[in-house]
Motif scaffolding. Structure first.
Motif, PDB file in Angstrom:
ATOM      1  N   PHE A 313       0.826  -1.208   0.000  1.00  0.00           N
ATOM      2  CA  PHE A 313       0.000   0.000   0.000  1.00  0.00           C
ATOM      3  C   PHE A 313       0.860   1.258   0.000  1.00  0.00           C
ATOM      4  CE2 PHE A 313      -3.447  -2.844   0.959  1.00  0.00           C
ATOM      5  CZ  PHE A 313      -4.574  -2.185   0.475  1.00  0.00           C
ATOM      6  N   ASP A 314       2.001   1.210   0.683  1.00  0.00           N
ATOM      7  CA  ASP A 314       2.894   2.360   0.709  1.00  0.00           C
ATOM      8  C   ASP A 314       3.438   2.661  -0.679  1.00  0.00           C
ATOM      9  OD1 ASP A 314       4.611   4.380   2.129  1.00  0.00           O
ATOM     10  OD2 ASP A 314       6.185   3.082   1.334  1.00  0.00           O
ATOM     11  N   VAL A 315       3.913   1.615  -1.378  1.00  0.00           N
ATOM     12  CA  VAL A 315       4.462   1.808  -2.723  1.00  0.00           C
ATOM     13  C   VAL A 315       3.382   2.313  -3.683  1.00  0.00           C
ATOM     14  CG1 VAL A 315       5.454   0.620  -4.724  1.00  0.00           C
ATOM     15  CG2 VAL A 315       6.317   0.126  -2.432  1.00  0.00           C
ATOM     16  N   LEU A 316       2.194   1.707  -3.632  1.00  0.00           N
ATOM     17  CA  LEU A 316       1.128   2.104  -4.537  1.00  0.00           C
ATOM     18  C   LEU A 316       0.613   3.500  -4.221  1.00  0.00           C
ATOM     19  CD1 LEU A 316      -0.883  -1.238  -4.891  1.00  0.00           C
ATOM     20  CD2 LEU A 316       0.895  -0.315  -6.393  1.00  0.00           C
ATOM     21  N   SER A 317       0.592   3.869  -2.950  1.00  0.00           N
ATOM     22  CA  SER A 317       0.157   5.218  -2.576  1.00  0.00           C
ATOM     23  C   SER A 317       1.150   6.261  -3.080  1.00  0.00           C
ATOM     24  CB  SER A 317       0.014   5.322  -1.053  1.00  0.00           C
ATOM     25  OG  SER A 317      -1.000   4.468  -0.579  1.00  0.00           O
ATOM     26  N   ARG A 318       2.424   5.973  -2.920  1.00  0.00           N
ATOM     27  CA  ARG A 318       3.436   6.909  -3.432  1.00  0.00           C
ATOM     28  C   ARG A 318       3.375   7.003  -4.932  1.00  0.00           C
ATOM     29  NH1 ARG A 318       8.302   7.681  -3.041  1.00  0.00           N
ATOM     30  NH2 ARG A 318       9.152   5.582  -3.217  1.00  0.00           N
ATOM     31  N   LEU A 319       3.114   5.882  -5.583  1.00  0.00           N
ATOM     32  CA  LEU A 319       2.960   5.887  -7.033  1.00  0.00           C
ATOM     33  C   LEU A 319       1.829   6.826  -7.436  1.00  0.00           C
ATOM     34  CD1 LEU A 319       2.853   2.699  -9.282  1.00  0.00           C
ATOM     35  CD2 LEU A 319       1.318   4.594  -9.652  1.00  0.00           C
ATOM     36  N   LEU A 320       0.701   6.683  -6.762  1.00  0.00           N
ATOM     37  CA  LEU A 320      -0.477   7.483  -7.096  1.00  0.00           C
ATOM     38  C   LEU A 320      -0.227   8.969  -6.852  1.00  0.00           C
ATOM     39  CD1 LEU A 320      -3.370   6.830  -8.090  1.00  0.00           C
ATOM     40  CD2 LEU A 320      -4.102   6.899  -5.715  1.00  0.00           C
ATOM     41  N   ASN A 321       0.603   9.285  -5.852  1.00  0.00           N
ATOM     42  CA  ASN A 321       0.869  10.683  -5.515  1.00  0.00           C
ATOM     43  C   ASN A 321       1.910  11.334  -6.421  1.00  0.00           C
ATOM     44  OD1 ASN A 321      -0.947  10.722  -3.352  1.00  0.00           O
ATOM     45  ND2 ASN A 321       0.594   9.961  -1.903  1.00  0.00           N
ATOM     46  N   HIS A 322       2.750  10.541  -7.056  1.00  0.00           N
ATOM     47  CA  HIS A 322       3.854  11.110  -7.819  1.00  0.00           C
ATOM     48  C   HIS A 322       3.816  10.804  -9.309  1.00  0.00           C
ATOM     49  CE1 HIS A 322       5.442  11.090  -3.642  1.00  0.00           C
ATOM     50  NE2 HIS A 322       6.069  12.173  -4.024  1.00  0.00           N
ATOM     51  N   VAL A 323       2.979   9.863  -9.721  1.00  0.00           N
ATOM     52  CA  VAL A 323       2.915   9.477 -11.130  1.00  0.00           C
ATOM     53  C   VAL A 323       1.477   9.618 -11.629  1.00  0.00           C
ATOM     54  CG1 VAL A 323       3.253   7.596 -12.785  1.00  0.00           C
ATOM     55  CG2 VAL A 323       4.852   7.882 -10.882  1.00  0.00           C
TER      56      VAL A 323
END
Length: 354
Positions: A313-323
């Motif tokens: 969830f951390d990786v996917l959340s950061r993905l959603l926030n930056h990409v």
């Protein structure tokens, strides 16, 4: 009576029984690079990119072999971890996943008789198959769901999709089965864009951002996609002697494979239309809807503890926030996939991402 679980030292000693150095054993070893992993195998893996580096091995694969220790019976109900809802022609589950009680290793049993044993840390894989199957058939499973599961065990959440290189950055296509991800990647390859990966999109979290790892230099296509892109169903070579699937060889005929990881520029989630329309619709995915969409596009992890789920969830959340993540409702007609390429390229250009 069952003994205690095998210790890490015992398991390592058992692995070493069948993993002597080539100089000592005199047996051929084959190196390949798959999803950023340096893989050593006892037989060449069909379709995999040869690894010429001297990097340390990340994953060992033994084809047509089982572990050197006696394995447990696999008929205990409590060992069943996952049964796929998909059925073969005989009505049997296409895949059943079990976990060994002593070693915590996993066994993938496919309905055609092909089986894999995956070590609990995702670093060792054994594969066997029946006489009715081939090494090429086994490689289809290995380079798809099996490696995806092994990556999950290593704490790397792979996504179900394809990715291409556009101006030196990765653009990924995600979506449900038969949404057109591979077809879109092949169509982009026909336009001269290098393909980074097909089927499995592996993201590596680095200090410089998220990188997409290269897969292998092939795009797998069903016959209707081959016909739509190349005019006839037999325009490409068969993927295996027994499957109704073909592949685009990215090392031939002017096509290009991207062998090095690239920063992720954008993700497009493909949603096929139920009926035809005048054109695609592109919408941004944000917040809970975006996160749930990305989670749905992640390969199923049958052994995810709380720590691993939190990491995912951390990786996917950061993905959603930056990409940028966008949903694209495309064409129902597969013959219009090449047009969809231009729509995506125009969208990237309009947002300054190419």
């Amino acid at each position: 009576m069952k003994q205690g679980k095998m210790s890490h030292d015992q398991a390592e000693q058992s692995f070493q029984q069948i993993s002597p150095s080539p100089a000592v054993s005199g047996r051929a070893r084959y190196r390949s690079l798959v999803y950023g992993l340096h893989v050593e195998s006892n037989l060449p893996i069909p379709g995999a990119l040869q690894d010429w580096s001297d990097a340390a091995v990340d994953t060992w694969v033994w084809l047509s072999a089982e572990p050197p220790w006696p394995v447990e019976p696999i008929d205990s109900p409590q060992q069943v971890y996952h049964v796929t809802p998909y059925r073969d022609e005989a009505g049997e589950p296409v895949l059943v996943v079990r976990r060994y009680l002593q070693t915590d290793d996993f066994r993938f049993s496919y309905s055609d008789g092909t089986e894999f044993i995956i070590s609990r840390d995702g670093t060792r894989i054994w594969a066997t198959w029946p006489e009715t199957s081939t090494l090429e058939d086994t490689a289809v499973y290995l380079l798809g769901g099996v490696f995806a599961f092994a990556l999950n065990l290593r704490g790397v959440p792979p996504l179900h999709g394809s990715a291409v290189s556009v101006n030196g950055r990765a653009v990924a296509f995600l979506g449900p089965a038969e949404a057109g991800k591979s077809t879109l990647a092949a169509a982009m390859a026909e336009r001269g864009f290098p393909v980074l990966t097909d089927d499995v999109v592996v993201l590596v979290d680095t200090a410089d951002g998220l990188l997409v790892q290269p897969g292998y230099p092939r795009v797998r296509l069903w016959s209707d996609s081959v016909k739509a892109l190349y005019g006839r169903e037999d325009a490409l070579p068969p993927l295996t002697p027994t499957w109704d699937k073909r592949f685009l060889d990215l090392t031939k005929n002017g096509h290009r494979f991207q062998p090095h990881p690239l920063p992720l520029a954008a993700i497009y989630v493909l949603v096929p239309r139920r009926r035809e329309s005048t054109g695609p619709r592109i919408e941004p995915l944000r917040g809970h809807v975006g996160l749930s969409t990305l989670v749905a596009a992640t390969y199923v992890a049958y052994d995810q503890n709380k720590a691993k789920r939190a990491r995912q969830f951390d990786v996917l959340s950061r993905l959603l926030n930056h990409v940028p993540v966008r949903q694209i409702t495309g064409y129902r007609d597969i013959n219009r996939i090449p047009t969809l390429c231009q729509v995506i390229l125009d969208d990237l250009r309009s947002r300054g991402e190419t």
